[in-house]
Design an enzyme around this catalytic site. Structure first.
Site, PDB file in Angstrom:
ATOM      1  N   SER A  90       0.762  -1.127  -0.071  1.00 12.29           N
ATOM      2  CA  SER A  90       0.089  -0.111   0.170  1.00 12.29           C
ATOM      3  C   SER A  90       0.865   1.239   0.179  1.00 12.29           C
ATOM      4  O   SER A  90       1.526   1.463  -1.200  1.00 12.29           O
ATOM      5  CB  SER A  90      -0.794  -0.022   1.195  1.00 12.29           C
ATOM      6  OG  SER A  90      -2.040   0.950   0.994  1.00 12.29           O
ATOM      7  N   HIS A 198      -8.602   0.536   0.906  1.00 10.77           N
ATOM      8  CA  HIS A 198      -8.540  -0.286  -0.287  1.00 10.77           C
ATOM      9  C   HIS A 198      -9.862  -0.827  -0.400  1.00 10.77           C
ATOM     10  O   HIS A 198     -10.302  -2.058  -0.957  1.00 10.77           O
ATOM     11  CB  HIS A 198      -7.539  -1.361  -0.204  1.00 10.77           C
ATOM     12  CG  HIS A 198      -6.227  -0.835  -0.096  1.00 10.77           C
ATOM     13  ND1 HIS A 198      -5.576  -0.186  -1.292  1.00 10.77           N
ATOM     14  CD2 HIS A 198      -5.244  -0.731   0.905  1.00 10.77           C
ATOM     15  CE1 HIS A 198      -4.289   0.172  -0.937  1.00 10.77           C
ATOM     16  NE2 HIS A 198      -4.081  -0.175   0.277  1.00 10.77           N
TER      17      HIS A 198
END
Length: 317
Positions: A90, A198
């Site tokens: 990420s 996400h």
């Protein structure tokens, strides 16, 4: 020897992380100074002197982890240690892209600070949570999430075989945990994050980030950087801005990213930044590869000895 750099994401933070590196090496101080000016925040003070609650706010966590990772990276570059591949979890993808010169140090600081602010502030009203499902296949976790009726829960991070992080609201994640345990999961562990990362819930953050990315120059990476979104390397035809904006509303394919690197000959993984989570994932994918962590002065010195030793051994063959 083929080296893969791994950069951690949110959740790996702790107050005081990187302090001994900062105090010992001027190069690390310079990185913190540059990023602090770009981000408009004293990152060293935030990281070393704040409370856990303050550091764990998304708007603070992301820039603090980036600074530590890029500070260590500067030391590795000075020692001549280079990677054949790089990826991150990420947030960590921004460190990987900065390593590849896609971003300047200043622009990385600016964008990551904004990314953290958007991901914290541009959320719908709700009580959000994340949890890792341990000991269950990816497809079964997906099935479990579809059975949630009392809230919202979707797979967010495919970390390694047998571990998937799920994002959602607290009610949905709690229900998901119960269903997962009944379906055979070994454990479900709450994560130190503060949003439904996400997932589609970050649509407004994604739009704001895409607009912000237009304010910085983005170059084609000069080495193989593996994207979270599809576990493939960036290419010249990729629109990096679009990919990074979509990144926050799509799952992280970290497990497949590592598999791609393994399939392309990477045999030494170096985790650069706080914690040892990513190399733990690597070991669950392939227990035979070498894994090195750098998160303080002793581990940095040990890493240089290990990596230089491997170079000397290769040269003698």
């Amino acid at each position: 020897m083929k080296i893969g750099f791994l950069f951690p994401g949110q959740g790996a933070q702790s107050v005081g992380m990187g302090k001994d590196l900062y105090e010992k090496y001027d190069e690390v101080k310079e990185v913190y100074s540059t990023l602090s000016k770009a981000a408009g925040i004293d990152i060293a003070n935030l990281t070393f002197n704040s409370q856990e609650e303050e550091l764990s706010q998304t708007k603070n966590t992301q820039i603090a982890i980036l600074a530590m990772s890029l500070g260590i990276l500067k030391l590795l570059e000075k020692k001549g240690i280079k990677a054949d591949y790089a990826t991150g979890l990420s947030l960590g993808e921004y460190a990987a892209l900065t390593y590849s010169k896609a971003f300047t140090l200043e622009d990385a600081g600016k964008i990551v600070k904004k990314r953290g602010e958007f991901m914290q502030n541009l959320l719908p009203e709700g009580d959000w949570a994340m949890a890792a499902v341990i000991g269950m296949e990816d497809e079964k976790v997906e099935e479990v999430c579809k059975k949630v009726m009392q809230g919202f829960a979707v797979p967010a991070n495919y970390n390694c075989p047998g571990q998937v992080a799920v994002s959602g609201d607290k009610a949905g994640v709690l229900e998901m945990a119960e269903i997962a345990k009944e379906a055979g999961a070994k454990r479900v562990v709450s994560l130190k994050t503060s949003g439904p990362f996400h997932t589609e819930k970050l649509a407004e953050a994604s739009k704001a980030l895409r607009k912000e990315l237009d304010s910085v120059e983005v170059k084609t990476p000069n080495c193989n950087v593996i994207k979270n979104i599809d576990a493939k390397p960036y290419t010249e035809s990729d629109d990096i801005r679009d990919i990074l904006a979509n990144h926050v509303i799509n799952p992280v394919r970290f497990s497949n990213s590592v598999k791609y690197m393994l399939d392309n000959g990477v045999d030494t993984f170096v985790e650069i930044g706080p914690g040892k989570v990513l190399t733990g994932f690597v070991k669950k994918i392939n227990k035979d590869v070498k894994c090195i962590n750098i998160n303080d002065v002793p581990s940095f010195e040990n890493a240089i000895c290990e990596l230089k030793k491997d170079e000397r051994e290769l040269e003698s063959i």
